[in-house]
Design a protein around this motif. Structure first.
Motif, PDB file in Angstrom:
ATOM      1  N   ARG A 101      -7.997   8.650  12.764  1.00 13.20           N
ATOM      2  CA  ARG A 101      -9.338   8.452  13.317  1.00 13.20           C
ATOM      3  C   ARG A 101      -9.491   8.891  14.760  1.00 13.20           C
ATOM      4  O   ARG A 101     -10.539   9.351  15.164  1.00 13.20           O
ATOM      5  CB  ARG A 101      -9.763   6.984  13.198  1.00 13.20           C
ATOM      6  N   VAL A 130      -4.583   9.806   0.899  1.00 12.72           N
ATOM      7  CA  VAL A 130      -6.023   9.836   1.153  1.00 12.72           C
ATOM      8  C   VAL A 130      -6.468   8.391   1.355  1.00 12.72           C
ATOM      9  O   VAL A 130      -6.296   7.556   0.481  1.00 12.72           O
ATOM     10  CB  VAL A 130      -6.794  10.421  -0.048  1.00 12.72           C
ATOM     11  N   PRO A 131      -7.016   8.090   2.528  1.00 11.06           N
ATOM     12  CA  PRO A 131      -7.424   6.705   2.823  1.00 11.06           C
ATOM     13  C   PRO A 131      -8.443   6.206   1.798  1.00 11.06           C
ATOM     14  O   PRO A 131      -9.288   6.967   1.339  1.00 11.06           O
ATOM     15  CB  PRO A 131      -8.068   6.809   4.214  1.00 11.06           C
ATOM     16  N   ASP A 132      -8.340   4.955   1.472  1.00 12.43           N
ATOM     17  CA  ASP A 132      -9.262   4.365   0.524  1.00 12.43           C
ATOM     18  C   ASP A 132     -10.604   4.056   1.188  1.00 12.43           C
ATOM     19  O   ASP A 132     -10.663   3.280   2.153  1.00 12.43           O
ATOM     20  CB  ASP A 132      -8.654   3.088  -0.039  1.00 12.43           C
ATOM     21  N   GLY A 133     -11.640   4.665   0.675  1.00 12.46           N
ATOM     22  CA  GLY A 133     -12.964   4.508   1.268  1.00 12.46           C
ATOM     23  C   GLY A 133     -13.486   3.092   1.202  1.00 12.46           C
ATOM     24  O   GLY A 133     -14.157   2.621   2.120  1.00 12.46           O
ATOM     25  N   ALA A 134     -13.188   2.400   0.139  1.00 15.75           N
ATOM     26  CA  ALA A 134     -13.686   1.032  -0.001  1.00 15.75           C
ATOM     27  C   ALA A 134     -13.074   0.136   1.071  1.00 15.75           C
ATOM     28  O   ALA A 134     -13.772  -0.664   1.711  1.00 15.75           O
ATOM     29  CB  ALA A 134     -13.370   0.494  -1.384  1.00 15.75           C
ATOM     30  N   ALA A 135     -11.791   0.280   1.277  1.00 13.58           N
ATOM     31  CA  ALA A 135     -11.121  -0.549   2.275  1.00 13.58           C
ATOM     32  C   ALA A 135     -11.682  -0.238   3.658  1.00 13.58           C
ATOM     33  O   ALA A 135     -11.934  -1.135   4.462  1.00 13.58           O
ATOM     34  CB  ALA A 135      -9.620  -0.287   2.247  1.00 13.58           C
ATOM     35  N   SER A 194     -14.667   0.981   4.321  1.00 10.95           N
ATOM     36  CA  SER A 194     -16.031   0.464   4.389  1.00 10.95           C
ATOM     37  C   SER A 194     -16.036  -1.023   4.696  1.00 10.95           C
ATOM     38  O   SER A 194     -16.824  -1.511   5.500  1.00 10.95           O
ATOM     39  CB  SER A 194     -16.754   0.699   3.057  1.00 10.95           C
ATOM     40  N   LEU A 195     -15.144  -1.710   4.034  1.00 15.73           N
ATOM     41  CA  LEU A 195     -15.073  -3.154   4.237  1.00 15.73           C
ATOM     42  C   LEU A 195     -14.732  -3.457   5.695  1.00 15.73           C
ATOM     43  O   LEU A 195     -15.344  -4.320   6.321  1.00 15.73           O
ATOM     44  CB  LEU A 195     -14.012  -3.733   3.300  1.00 15.73           C
ATOM     45  N   LYS A 229     -17.601  -2.194   8.015  1.00 12.56           N
ATOM     46  CA  LYS A 229     -18.928  -2.702   7.625  1.00 12.56           C
ATOM     47  C   LYS A 229     -19.969  -1.606   7.513  1.00 12.56           C
ATOM     48  O   LYS A 229     -21.084  -1.739   8.036  1.00 12.56           O
ATOM     49  CB  LYS A 229     -19.430  -3.732   8.625  1.00 12.56           C
ATOM     50  N   SER A 230     -19.577  -0.532   6.896  1.00 13.31           N
ATOM     51  CA  SER A 230     -20.544   0.540   6.666  1.00 13.31           C
ATOM     52  C   SER A 230     -20.081   1.322   5.451  1.00 13.31           C
ATOM     53  O   SER A 230     -18.898   1.630   5.308  1.00 13.31           O
ATOM     54  CB  SER A 230     -20.621   1.447   7.880  1.00 13.31           C
ATOM     55  N   HIS A 231     -21.019   1.621   4.579  1.00 13.28           N
ATOM     56  CA  HIS A 231     -20.628   2.333   3.360  1.00 13.28           C
ATOM     57  C   HIS A 231     -20.581   3.846   3.570  1.00 13.28           C
ATOM     58  O   HIS A 231     -20.078   4.582   2.745  1.00 13.28           O
ATOM     59  CB  HIS A 231     -21.599   2.007   2.228  1.00 13.28           C
ATOM     60  N   GLU A 232     -21.158   4.277   4.662  1.00 16.11           N
ATOM     61  CA  GLU A 232     -21.224   5.712   4.935  1.00 16.11           C
ATOM     62  C   GLU A 232     -21.803   6.444   3.739  1.00 16.11           C
ATOM     63  O   GLU A 232     -21.338   7.508   3.319  1.00 16.11           O
ATOM     64  CB  GLU A 232     -19.818   6.237   5.297  1.00 16.11           C
ATOM     65  N   ARG A 240     -23.812  -0.924  -2.334  1.00 19.29           N
ATOM     66  CA  ARG A 240     -22.853   0.162  -2.098  1.00 19.29           C
ATOM     67  C   ARG A 240     -23.331   1.199  -1.099  1.00 19.29           C
ATOM     68  O   ARG A 240     -22.684   2.216  -0.882  1.00 19.29           O
ATOM     69  CB  ARG A 240     -22.553   0.891  -3.416  1.00 19.29           C
TER      70      ARG A 240
END
Lengths: 335, 335
Positions: free
Chosen positions: A30, A53-58, A60-61, A64-67, A120
């Motif tokens: 990042r 590949v980083p997990d998007g859900a983790a 996002s959590l 605090k943004s789903h992008e 989501r």
DNA sequence: TTGTAAGCGTTATCAA
DNA sequence: TTGATAACGCTTACAA
């Protein structure tokens, strides 16, 4: 490409293999500038090697943004929605967000799906034509910014649309003044959607301005299937008209084709106009006079506005109207 | 609609307000049958009252599934991609998954975007035409199921496409045998995409079967802009031909329009055919002879297959080919 | 520059 | 039938 636990690599397995902490792995990905070059390279090598590949859900959590934005459309027939999506996707992507598309046509649990989608995404765009209850819209609005397209003016929610009344009036006036039409009919069902309603309003306005009595609309959906029916009415003489202002191009093309096939001279005896400027409009003979909307730009602007709302909640709901453009071809009577 | 912490309600605030544990709230929402009716109703009331919507990211993290598929397309012009997306979305929705659309046109960091997308979806569909490196494809494939559409046959990855060679051969044979054409040209650049290559291969095959020498293809992109150029070549006499087999409808429509405008008799002197059966194909005069592909069904089948792969990894890569249908109108010479 | 550790909001296991 | 509690995989103070 799995770590020793037999599962896909996580930030932990990468960290372990690279001999650093997970915080460092996260930083490398990042904010690479905050990491010493040698460390960074080592981590990057491991990332590459393990195919991490980083997990998007983790993510996002944690942030605090789903992008991601939700775009809810009835369907994708014709160029309108596709262009809208194209523009929106571009605008969203510029802000690093992806777009989740929900097509409601043929689904019977739209309210549920919309609510679920709301969990989501960071913001949601609703096409006015989607069959969703206002209870649901309110529930979603309580959770995230909602933008509505081409909808009836519920003034609480911010909306975007392209101009209708003025262009319809201009188009109708053109038929009356330039081509001397006196018995125009509007083809389309105003109640079906806000756009149609406004286009009919413009049709009426032009008549009133010219001191003519506007006829009632001839009901028809947006689909091509209704064209033959309307054409038959015209051919039977059941509908007296020297011009038809159709609610969209599909309708206009289909009506015109039937009239021509029956030997009616378009535009000599009957003018035909549409709305949308689809590709076929410029390939048919006579070329279809219609109204072009800046749909791509619309989509992009909606996305940009959504990004703005995501930055700064609580800005008062605005009402955006984009201008349209009259496209004169030959089906109205122009040379 | 915020809990006392001033933030959006979470499962905790709902549980607290309802006087139950978070486990019960979760059960009420996911498996209502396992909860006593009175408790369930109380929780549901609170959920409704607070406008609680479960966070999808947290759920995804817990269940290890994004409940979303990625669909990567170059763009959305024309009906092909829109129909594909429509079919895919339907098929995905039937499995409870939403679809995240990534449009690559105009973006310069496609590989990065695709990798990032791979972190937010359970499976990914790539259109053959998207400019993504095979390194990236491999990286993504290591993480999740990938399906490719209309792509060169890299046999490692499972693919879907519509039939090209046979239909192109059939179409070309029709022009040769039924309409006595002897100087056909194929318009399109075979290297540009697998489809075009296969269509040209069919063109060649028909010639060989008829004992004729196939001419080299006339390079052209899929866009309408190339039509005028090709038409000019034909009009100048620089290209001797009594028929042009175009790689798609946009190209065919635009070439045909130019020819007609210049007074060339289509199909008498030159036959013109396309591919895709866009709406304009049935509205132009003469009607455009073309090949219709079952794109919606294709999309839906791809989605269904993806769901299958998600259930059961490690099934050997298959190669799916859907049949197309020749649509004879008048531009080839048919009455 | 790097590491420790506390969340983020769910689901699901195991006990009660 | 319900509740505690441990994951899930990441980001980000804060400390070292």
């Amino acid at each position: 490409m799995v770590d020793r636990t037999g599962r896909r690599p996580t930030i932990y397995s990468v960290a372990e293999r690279a001999g650093v902490s997970i915080a460092t792995v996260s930083r490398v990905l990042r904010r690479p500038g905050e990491v010493r070059a040698s460390t960074r390279d080592r981590v990057l090598a491991v990332v590459e090697e393990m195919g991490y590949v980083p997990d998007g859900a983790a993510r996002s959590l944690a942030v605090k943004s789903h992008e991601a934005h939700g775009l809810v459309l009835p369907e994708l027939r014709g160029p309108y929605y596709a262009d809208l999506l194209t523009g929106y996707e571009q605008g969203a992507a510029e802000g690093g967000a992806s777009v989740v598309v929900l097509l409601t046509h043929g689904k019977d649990d739209v309210d549920l799906l919309v609510r679920r989608l709301a969990g989501r995404v960071d913001g949601m765009v609703l096409m006015g034509a989607v069959p969703v209850s206002s209870r649901t819209v309110d529930a979603v609005r309580a959770k995230l910014p909602v933008l509505v397209l081409a909808d009836r003016h519920q003034d609480a929610v911010e909306s975007f649309s392209t101009e209708n009344v003025g262009s319809a009036e201009q188009l109708t006036r053109h038929l009356i003044e330039e081509h001397g039409r006196r018995a125009l009919r509007f083809v389309g069902t105003p109640d079906i959607a806000d756009d149609v309603q406004e286009r009919y309003a413009g049709f009426v306005a032009a008549h009133e301005a010219a001191g003519l009595a506007p006829a009632d609309p001839v009901p028809a959906t947006f689909r091509e299937d209704d064209g033959p029916r309307v054409a038959a009415l015209l051919l039977d003489g059941e509908l007296e008209a020297d011009g038809v202002v159709c609610a969209n191009d599909e309708l206009a093309l289909s009506v015109m084709q039937r009239l021509l096939a029956a030997g009616v001279d378009v535009p000599e005896r009957i003018s035909v106009t549409g709305w949308d400027d689809v590709m076929a409009a410029r390939y048919v003979t006579p070329g279809l006079t219609t109204v072009a909307q800046p749909v791509r730009e619309l989509g992009r602007e909606v996305a940009v506005r959504m990004r703005g709302l995501l930055e700064d909640r609580h800005s008062a709901p605005e009402r955006h109207v984009l201008p349209t453009r009259l496209v004169l071809r030959q089906s109205c009577g122009c040379p």
